[in-house]
Design a protein around this motif. Structure first.
Motif, mmCIF file in Angstrom:
data_model
loop_
_atom_site.group_PDB
_atom_site.id
_atom_site.type_symbol
_atom_site.label_atom_id
_atom_site.label_comp_id
_atom_site.label_asym_id
_atom_site.label_seq_id
_atom_site.Cartn_x
_atom_site.Cartn_y
_atom_site.Cartn_z
ATOM 1 N N ILE A 10 0.866 -1.184 0.000
ATOM 2 C CA ILE A 10 0.000 0.000 0.000
ATOM 3 C C ILE A 10 0.901 1.232 0.000
ATOM 4 O O ILE A 10 1.617 1.488 0.972
ATOM 5 C CB ILE A 10 -0.939 0.014 1.213
ATOM 6 N N GLY A 11 0.890 1.955 -1.102
ATOM 7 C CA GLY A 11 1.793 3.082 -1.299
ATOM 8 C C GLY A 11 2.950 2.651 -2.176
ATOM 9 O O GLY A 11 3.878 1.995 -1.696
ATOM 10 N N ILE A 15 9.838 4.970 -1.347
ATOM 11 C CA ILE A 15 10.375 3.998 -0.387
ATOM 12 C C ILE A 15 9.972 2.583 -0.764
ATOM 13 O O ILE A 15 10.721 1.635 -0.532
ATOM 14 C CB ILE A 15 9.941 4.338 1.054
ATOM 15 N N ALA A 16 8.787 2.421 -1.362
ATOM 16 C CA ALA A 16 8.364 1.091 -1.800
ATOM 17 C C ALA A 16 9.235 0.612 -2.947
ATOM 18 O O ALA A 16 9.681 -0.548 -2.971
ATOM 19 C CB ALA A 16 6.902 1.108 -2.213
ATOM 20 N N SER A 41 -1.489 4.662 -11.903
ATOM 21 C CA SER A 41 -0.363 4.328 -12.783
ATOM 22 C C SER A 41 0.836 3.815 -11.993
ATOM 23 O O SER A 41 1.565 2.931 -12.465
ATOM 24 C CB SER A 41 0.044 5.546 -13.617
ATOM 25 N N ARG A 42 1.046 4.367 -10.802
ATOM 26 C CA ARG A 42 2.173 3.892 -9.985
ATOM 27 C C ARG A 42 1.931 2.463 -9.517
ATOM 28 O O ARG A 42 2.860 1.643 -9.477
ATOM 29 C CB ARG A 42 2.394 4.822 -8.791
ATOM 30 N N THR A 77 3.127 4.562 2.939
ATOM 31 C CA THR A 77 2.433 5.814 2.649
ATOM 32 C C THR A 77 3.001 6.945 3.494
ATOM 33 O O THR A 77 3.821 6.711 4.384
ATOM 34 C CB THR A 77 0.938 5.651 2.951
ATOM 35 N N PRO A 78 2.578 8.204 3.263
ATOM 36 C CA PRO A 78 3.010 9.301 4.135
ATOM 37 C C PRO A 78 2.655 9.050 5.605
ATOM 38 O O PRO A 78 1.723 8.293 5.923
ATOM 39 C CB PRO A 78 2.250 10.508 3.574
#
Length: 360
Positions: A10-11, A15-16, A41-42, A77-78
């Protein structure tokens, strides 16, 4: 649980792509079967590059969590969404690896721990610097008593000009802060873990916005926009532990210094000391003489881990997957990460009020 675990990301941002997915792709008993990002798209790109055939793509993490075949979720995620997504994933019967810092606030971090206990699922935080060769070797030395009683530590996360100008790093609302919560968190986690001391008594802190308003500033990642730079450019803390030990915390993205250091610690004990300047260096006294010694970490293995070719990220992923498949406790325990968040939050609060923060 089956030998091959099904993982969801998720995200699918920096960093992923930079750590989590490449490291997971090297684990033979883990498959990435689902990807979620608010920018479809990511997620699609991540699925194509790292996913199994037929990997699913989502823009809503709540829809992803309905998939009962998913065993593990990595939350990348943030900072402001770490807690809510982690709690939801745990309650959806998934084990969770959450990116650092654990959460923006102690309250949010505690909610994550409560959810893990309530559901019986495993929760860990991505403090990969514990998994470095120098960190693991020093941990073993400390456990064998080579440093004695460690009563002073310094958590070092200093950049001269290394302000990240992409993503939401400069957004205080989404991140909760700047270099302190971004890179200071790694250095503090490393220091607390090596000292094995998680009982803070008081914290004093200072936070600065001295260089963030400069136009066309020199910066490793290109000039920042002063209008967007809402977080601190440097922060410092002084922590007193219940047993009297003290820890200094130093964090900066922009600071007029020459010597830099990131995700480093300096420790002083009754029998010896250690630092991570130019590799792992030990110091002490023997036969009425002082000595210092640089450790060659390329000359052999350490019993704690396998394979000298592993990076810290690969080792983190391997040991996390093993914790799930073999029902072992993760190396990074959520209760430890909670204390990191407590201290970071206290430094910000102390800087804001000008007063020390005391813990019960």
């Amino acid at each position: 649980m089956s030998k091959t675990v099904k993982v969801a990301i998720i995200g699918c941002g920096g960093i992923a792509n930079g750590k989590h997915m490449p490291a997971l792709s090297k684990q033979k008993n883990a498959e990435m079967i689902a990807f979620c990002d608010i920018e479809k798209s990511r997620a699609e790109e991540a699925a194509e590059k790292f996913g199994v055939e037929g990997a699913k793509v989502y823009t809503d993490y709540k829809e992803l969590l309905k998939d009962q075949s998913i065993d593990i979720v990595h939350v990348c995620t943030p900072n402001d969404s770490h807690s809510v997504i982690t709690v939801a994933a745990l309650e959806a019967d998934k084990h969770v690896m959450c990116e650092k810092p654990m959460a923006k606030t102690t309250e949010q971090a505690q909610e994550m721990i409560d959810a893990a206990k309530r559901t019986g699922k495993k929760l860990s935080i991505a403090y990969q610097n514990r998994f470095r060769n120098d960190s693991l070797y020093l941990k073993q030395l400390i456990e064998e008593g080579d440093l004695g009683d460690i009563y002073y530590g310094k958590a070092i996360a200093l950049r001269r000009r290394g302000v990240p100008t992409w993503g939401v790093f400069l957004d205080e609302e989404k991140q909760g802060g700047g270099p302190l919560i971004d890179i200071g968190t790694h250095a503090l986690d490393l220091t607390l873990w090596l000292m094995d001391n998680y009982k803070p008594k008081s914290v004093m802190g200072s936070v600065f916005h001295k260089l963030s308003n400069r136009e066309n500033a020199a910066n490793d990642f290109g000039p920042w926009d002063p209008e967007e730079f809402k977080v601190e450019d440097s922060a410092f803390g002084f922590v007193t532990m219940e047993n009297g030990a003290t820890i200094q915390v130093e964090a900066s993205w922009a600071l007029n210094i020459v010597e830099q250091g990131e995700a480093q610690t300096l420790l002083a004990g009754t029998e010896g000391g250690a630092d991570m300047k130019n590799g792992l260096r030990l110091n002490g006294e023997k036969l009425s003489r002082l000595y210092d010694q640089n450790i060659n970490l390329n000359a052999g293995g350490v019993a704690f881990f396998e394979g000298s070719s592993e990076t810290e990220s690969d080792r983190e992923a391997r040991m996390w997957i093993e914790a799930v498949t073999e029902d072992k406790e993760p190396l990074v325990k959520p209760e430890q990460a909670l204390v990191v968040t407590q201290i970071l939050e206290a430094i910000y609060e102390s800087a804001r009020t000008g007063k020390a923060v005391y813990f019960d």
